[in-house]
Scaffold this motif. Structure first.
Motif, PDB file in Angstrom:
ATOM      1  N   MET A   1     -24.012   6.067  89.684  1.00 58.16           N
ATOM      2  CA  MET A   1     -22.966   6.697  90.489  1.00 58.16           C
ATOM      3  C   MET A   1     -23.418   8.098  90.873  1.00 58.16           C
ATOM      4  O   MET A   1     -23.808   8.882  90.016  1.00 58.16           O
ATOM      5  N   ASP A   2     -23.399   8.450  92.174  1.00 60.18           N
ATOM      6  CA  ASP A   2     -23.862   9.747  92.643  1.00 60.18           C
ATOM      7  C   ASP A   2     -22.751  10.755  92.809  1.00 60.18           C
ATOM      8  O   ASP A   2     -23.002  11.918  93.049  1.00 60.18           O
ATOM      9  N   SER A   3     -21.504  10.348  92.703  1.00 55.26           N
ATOM     10  CA  SER A   3     -20.384  11.265  92.826  1.00 55.26           C
ATOM     11  C   SER A   3     -19.189  10.692  92.082  1.00 55.26           C
ATOM     12  O   SER A   3     -19.009   9.481  92.021  1.00 55.26           O
ATOM     13  N   VAL A   4     -18.414  11.562  91.479  1.00 58.18           N
ATOM     14  CA  VAL A   4     -17.217  11.100  90.766  1.00 58.18           C
ATOM     15  C   VAL A   4     -15.943  11.481  91.513  1.00 58.18           C
ATOM     16  O   VAL A   4     -14.846  11.311  90.977  1.00 58.18           O
ATOM     17  N   ARG A   5     -16.083  12.011  92.725  1.00 59.16           N
ATOM     18  CA  ARG A   5     -14.876  12.358  93.479  1.00 59.16           C
ATOM     19  C   ARG A   5     -14.026  11.108  93.678  1.00 59.16           C
ATOM     20  O   ARG A   5     -14.512  10.062  94.093  1.00 59.16           O
ATOM     21  N   GLY A   6     -12.763  11.228  93.353  1.00 64.65           N
ATOM     22  CA  GLY A   6     -11.852  10.104  93.470  1.00 64.65           C
ATOM     23  C   GLY A   6     -11.803   9.234  92.232  1.00 64.65           C
ATOM     24  O   GLY A   6     -10.956   8.348  92.140  1.00 64.65           O
ATOM     25  N   HIS A   7     -12.703   9.452  91.263  1.00 65.39           N
ATOM     26  CA  HIS A   7     -12.702   8.678  90.034  1.00 65.39           C
ATOM     27  C   HIS A   7     -12.006   9.480  88.936  1.00 65.39           C
ATOM     28  O   HIS A   7     -12.123  10.713  88.875  1.00 65.39           O
ATOM     29  N   PRO A   8     -11.278   8.814  88.054  1.00 62.59           N
ATOM     30  CA  PRO A   8     -10.537   9.541  87.010  1.00 62.59           C
ATOM     31  C   PRO A   8     -11.470  10.178  85.987  1.00 62.59           C
ATOM     32  O   PRO A   8     -12.468   9.587  85.582  1.00 62.59           O
ATOM     33  N   LEU A   9     -11.119  11.397  85.570  1.00 66.27           N
ATOM     34  CA  LEU A   9     -11.899  12.146  84.598  1.00 66.27           C
ATOM     35  C   LEU A   9     -11.062  12.445  83.353  1.00 66.27           C
ATOM     36  O   LEU A   9      -9.841  12.611  83.442  1.00 66.27           O
ATOM     37  N   LEU A  10     -11.726  12.510  82.221  1.00 66.75           N
ATOM     38  CA  LEU A  10     -11.114  13.001  80.990  1.00 66.75           C
ATOM     39  C   LEU A  10     -11.763  14.346  80.688  1.00 66.75           C
ATOM     40  O   LEU A  10     -12.921  14.407  80.271  1.00 66.75           O
ATOM     41  N   VAL A  11     -11.029  15.424  80.917  1.00 59.98           N
ATOM     42  CA  VAL A  11     -11.566  16.771  80.743  1.00 59.98           C
ATOM     43  C   VAL A  11     -11.151  17.284  79.368  1.00 59.98           C
ATOM     44  O   VAL A  11      -9.968  17.515  79.108  1.00 59.98           O
ATOM     45  N   VAL A  12     -12.129  17.437  78.485  1.00 64.05           N
ATOM     46  CA  VAL A  12     -11.879  17.896  77.122  1.00 64.05           C
ATOM     47  C   VAL A  12     -12.323  19.349  77.018  1.00 64.05           C
ATOM     48  O   VAL A  12     -13.483  19.672  77.269  1.00 64.05           O
ATOM     49  N   ILE A  13     -11.391  20.214  76.656  1.00 65.15           N
ATOM     50  CA  ILE A  13     -11.673  21.647  76.619  1.00 65.15           C
ATOM     51  C   ILE A  13     -11.801  22.119  75.175  1.00 65.15           C
ATOM     52  O   ILE A  13     -10.874  21.981  74.373  1.00 65.15           O
ATOM     53  N   ASP A  14     -12.944  22.666  74.858  1.00 65.99           N
ATOM     54  CA  ASP A  14     -13.215  23.214  73.530  1.00 65.99           C
ATOM     55  C   ASP A  14     -12.275  24.389  73.255  1.00 65.99           C
ATOM     56  O   ASP A  14     -12.161  25.301  74.078  1.00 65.99           O
ATOM     57  N   LYS A  39      -7.386  14.141  83.695  1.00 68.37           N
ATOM     58  CA  LYS A  39      -6.481  14.291  82.557  1.00 68.37           C
ATOM     59  C   LYS A  39      -7.045  15.386  81.670  1.00 68.37           C
ATOM     60  O   LYS A  39      -8.171  15.292  81.176  1.00 68.37           O
ATOM     61  N   ILE A  40      -6.266  16.438  81.450  1.00 63.44           N
ATOM     62  CA  ILE A  40      -6.725  17.594  80.692  1.00 63.44           C
ATOM     63  C   ILE A  40      -6.312  17.431  79.231  1.00 63.44           C
ATOM     64  O   ILE A  40      -5.149  17.188  78.921  1.00 63.44           O
ATOM     65  N   CYS A  41      -7.281  17.570  78.334  1.00 67.65           N
ATOM     66  CA  CYS A  41      -7.009  17.440  76.895  1.00 67.65           C
ATOM     67  C   CYS A  41      -7.430  18.720  76.186  1.00 67.65           C
ATOM     68  O   CYS A  41      -8.499  19.264  76.448  1.00 67.65           O
ATOM     69  N   LEU A  42      -6.567  19.172  75.281  1.00 65.34           N
ATOM     70  CA  LEU A  42      -6.812  20.403  74.535  1.00 65.34           C
ATOM     71  C   LEU A  42      -6.785  20.100  73.036  1.00 65.34           C
ATOM     72  O   LEU A  42      -5.843  20.459  72.338  1.00 65.34           O
ATOM     73  N   PRO A  43      -7.796  19.458  72.501  1.00 68.34           N
ATOM     74  CA  PRO A  43      -7.788  19.096  71.076  1.00 68.34           C
ATOM     75  C   PRO A  43      -7.853  20.330  70.196  1.00 68.34           C
ATOM     76  O   PRO A  43      -8.518  21.309  70.516  1.00 68.34           O
ATOM     77  N   ASP A  44      -7.153  20.266  69.070  1.00 71.70           N
ATOM     78  CA  ASP A  44      -7.143  21.385  68.128  1.00 71.70           C
ATOM     79  C   ASP A  44      -8.106  21.193  66.969  1.00 71.70           C
ATOM     80  O   ASP A  44      -8.303  22.114  66.185  1.00 71.70           O
ATOM     81  N   GLY A  45      -8.667  20.019  66.826  1.00 69.03           N
ATOM     82  CA  GLY A  45      -9.567  19.768  65.716  1.00 69.03           C
ATOM     83  C   GLY A  45     -10.391  18.529  65.956  1.00 69.03           C
ATOM     84  O   GLY A  45     -10.185  17.797  66.933  1.00 69.03           O
ATOM     85  N   PRO A  46     -11.340  18.257  65.067  1.00 67.25           N
ATOM     86  CA  PRO A  46     -12.257  17.135  65.280  1.00 67.25           C
ATOM     87  C   PRO A  46     -11.585  15.780  65.274  1.00 67.25           C
ATOM     88  O   PRO A  46     -11.987  14.888  66.020  1.00 67.25           O
ATOM     89  N   GLU A  47     -10.576  15.588  64.433  1.00 65.36           N
ATOM     90  CA  GLU A  47      -9.905  14.287  64.396  1.00 65.36           C
ATOM     91  C   GLU A  47      -9.178  14.015  65.701  1.00 65.36           C
ATOM     92  O   GLU A  47      -9.242  12.903  66.246  1.00 65.36           O
ATOM     93  N   GLU A  48      -8.483  15.025  66.203  1.00 64.55           N
ATOM     94  CA  GLU A  48      -7.782  14.852  67.478  1.00 64.55           C
ATOM     95  C   GLU A  48      -8.776  14.641  68.610  1.00 64.55           C
ATOM     96  O   GLU A  48      -8.560  13.828  69.508  1.00 64.55           O
ATOM     97  N   PHE A  49      -9.895  15.357  68.547  1.00 64.29           N
ATOM     98  CA  PHE A  49     -10.916  15.185  69.566  1.00 64.29           C
ATOM     99  C   PHE A  49     -11.446  13.755  69.576  1.00 64.29           C
ATOM    100  O   PHE A  49     -11.613  13.136  70.624  1.00 64.29           O
ATOM    101  N   ALA A  50     -11.720  13.211  68.391  1.00 67.98           N
ATOM    102  CA  ALA A  50     -12.235  11.846  68.296  1.00 67.98           C
ATOM    103  C   ALA A  50     -11.222  10.844  68.840  1.00 67.98           C
ATOM    104  O   ALA A  50     -11.593   9.877  69.521  1.00 67.98           O
ATOM    105  N   ARG A  51      -9.942  11.062  68.559  1.00 71.52           N
ATOM    106  CA  ARG A  51      -8.903  10.149  69.071  1.00 71.52           C
ATOM    107  C   ARG A  51      -8.833  10.205  70.589  1.00 71.52           C
ATOM    108  O   ARG A  51      -8.726   9.167  71.255  1.00 71.52           O
ATOM    109  N   VAL A  52      -8.909  11.407  71.143  1.00 69.75           N
ATOM    110  CA  VAL A  52      -8.859  11.561  72.600  1.00 69.75           C
ATOM    111  C   VAL A  52     -10.025  10.832  73.253  1.00 69.75           C
ATOM    112  O   VAL A  52      -9.863  10.102  74.239  1.00 69.75           O
ATOM    113  N   LEU A  53     -11.196  10.993  72.692  1.00 70.15           N
ATOM    114  CA  LEU A  53     -12.373  10.355  73.266  1.00 70.15           C
ATOM    115  C   LEU A  53     -12.296   8.837  73.143  1.00 70.15           C
ATOM    116  O   LEU A  53     -12.674   8.105  74.068  1.00 70.15           O
ATOM    117  N   ALA A  54     -11.783   8.358  72.024  1.00 71.97           N
ATOM    118  CA  ALA A  54     -11.686   6.916  71.817  1.00 71.97           C
ATOM    119  C   ALA A  54     -10.683   6.270  72.770  1.00 71.97           C
ATOM    120  O   ALA A  54     -10.800   5.075  73.090  1.00 71.97           O
TER     121      ALA A  54
END
Length: 327
Positions: A1-14, A39-54
Motif C-alpha cells: 500500500m503506497d498511501s493510507v489516505r482514506g484508510h482507518p488508523l489507530l493512533v497511539v500516543i505515548d 481513532k485516537i488512543c491515550l494509554p496510561d500504561g503497558p497493559e492498556e496499551f497492549a489491549r488497545v493494540l490487540a
C-alpha cells in the motif's frame, strides 16, 4: 500500500510525548485526522496499551512518541506473531537522542513531514535480529555492556532518555560502535512504563555510540572478556583469547553487495575487536552465537543479561515501516 489516505488508523500516543511536547502531538493529530479516519488512543500504561493494540481490528497502528514507544509496538506484535502482517507508522516526538532509532530507520523527525509520510509514503521492509529468548534487535547489538550498567542489577532495563545530542556522522557513528571502549549507554535509575523486550545499519549505529544519561559522556572502559563467538558455525573467537567487544548489525548496509533491507540474501554484519588494538575480525552471517561466563549485552536501548549463551538470528524483511517515498 503506497498511501493510507482514506484508510482507518489507530493512533497511539505515548504519555511521555503528551507531557513533554504537547504541541507536536497536537500537530501530528491534526495532520493525521485531516487525511484519514483516525481513532485516537491515550494509554496510561503497558497493559492498556497492549489491549488497545490487540483490539485494533483493521486499523493500521500509528505511534506518536519516542523510540521506546516504537520498540514497545514492535515487541508486542512480535510476541503475537503478527509483526510481518501489520505495517507500522511512526511520528517521532522527543529529544534528538530519544528518537535516534526512528531517524536511523529513515523516519522524518519533523512532525509534519513524519505525519505526511504516514499518509502518503510507502511500506518498506526492514530486517531485525531475533534471539533464543524471543527478544528482538532492530538496529544494533553490542557485547559486553559497560560494567557500571550491569551493576545496577540483573534482568533487562530501558535507560531513561539521554540528553539531546547532535546527530552523529554515519562514519563516526560506525567507528564508535565498533570500538567497544567508546561511549556506552547507562542507567539513571528511572524506569519508565515503556519497557520493550528489546536500527538499518550506518546511522543506526549512532544509537549504540551515543552517551546516555548518568554517564556524562565519559568513556566506560570494558575489560577484555573471554567469549566464544560463532557466525554461521564458523569460529571467530574462542575462550583462550579475550575479546574487547563484538557488535552485530542486522542486514547489509544500503548498497553493500547490492543488498538492501528485506533482501532474502541479507546477512548480519559481525565485528570482533581484540584488546590492544589488534586487527578486528569481520564476518557476515545469518546467525551469531555468543557463549562464555555471565555476560551482558546491549540490544538497541535495552541492557540484557546476564546470560551464558545467546544466539541471534537475522530475519530479513521481518517487519514493514511506512516511510517517505524514495527512502
Amino acid at each position: 500500500m503506497d498511501s493510507v489516505r482514506g484508510h482507518p488508523l489507530l493512533v497511539v500516543i505515548d504519555p511521555l510525548a503528551r507531557s513533554t511536547d504537547g504541541e507536536s502531538v497536537r500537530i501530528a493529530k491534526d495532520v493525521l485526522c485531516a487525511g484519514a479516519g483516525a481513532k485516537i488512543c491515550l494509554p496510561d500504561g503497558p497493559e492498556e496499551f497492549a489491549r488497545v493494540l490487540a483490539r485494533r481490528g483493521h486499523r493500521r497502528p500509528v505511534v506518536i512518541g519516542d523510540d521506546r514507544a516504537l520498540l514497545r509496538v514492535v515487541s508486542l506484535l512480535h510476541k503475537e506473531r503478527e509483526l510481518a502482517a501489520v505495517p507500522l507508522s511512526m511520528v517521532p516526538v522527543g529529544a534528538p537522542a530519544a528518537v535516534a532509532l526512528s531517524r536511523a530507520l529513515g523516519i522524518p523527525t519533523d512532525t509534519v513531514a513524519a505525519a505526511r509520510a504516514v499518509l502518503d509514503g510507502g511500506e518498506r521492509p526492514r530486517d531485525l535480529l531475533t534471539d533464543d529468548s524471543d527478544g528482538i534487535v532492530l538496529g544494533g547489538l553490542r557485547i559486553p555492556c559497560p560494567s557500571a550498567a550491569a551493576r545496577q542489577g540483573g534482568g533487562v532495563y530501558v535507560p531513561a532518555a539521554a540528553p539531546a545530542v547532535a546527530p552523529a556522522d554515519p562514519r563516526e557513528a560506525r567507528e564508535a560502535v565498533e570500538a567497544p571502549d567508546g561511549p556506552a549507554g547507562g542507567l539513571d535509575g528511572h524506569r519508565p512504563w515503556w519497557q520493550p523486550a528489546a536500527r538499518t545499519a550506518r546511522t543506526a549505529l549512532s544509537l549504540l555510540a551515543a552517551p546516555a544519561a548518568g554517564l556524562g559522556g565519559r568513556r566506560a572502559r570494558v575489560p577484555g572478556q573471554r567469549l566464544r563467538i560463532e557466525a554461521d558455525g564458523v569460529l571467530l573467537a574462542d575462550l583462550d583469547r579475550p575479546v574487547r567487544g563484538v557488535s552485530v548489525v542486522p542486514g547489509g548496509r544500503a548498497g553493500a553487495d547490492g543488498l538492501r533491507p528485506g533482501d532474502r540474501d541479507a546477512l548480519a554484519e559481525v565485528v570482533v575487536h581484540w584488546p590492544g588494538g589488534g586487527r578486528p575480525v569481520r564476518a557476515r552471517a545469518r546467525a551469531v552465537t555468543v557463549s562464555g561466563a555471565d555476560f551482558h549485552y546491549r540490544a538497541d536501548a535495552v541492557v540484557g543479561g546476564p546470560v551464558r549463551t545467546r544466539t541471534w538470528t537475522l530475519q530479513p524483511g521481518a517487519w514493514r515501516l511506512q516511510l517517505p517515498r524514495g527512502e
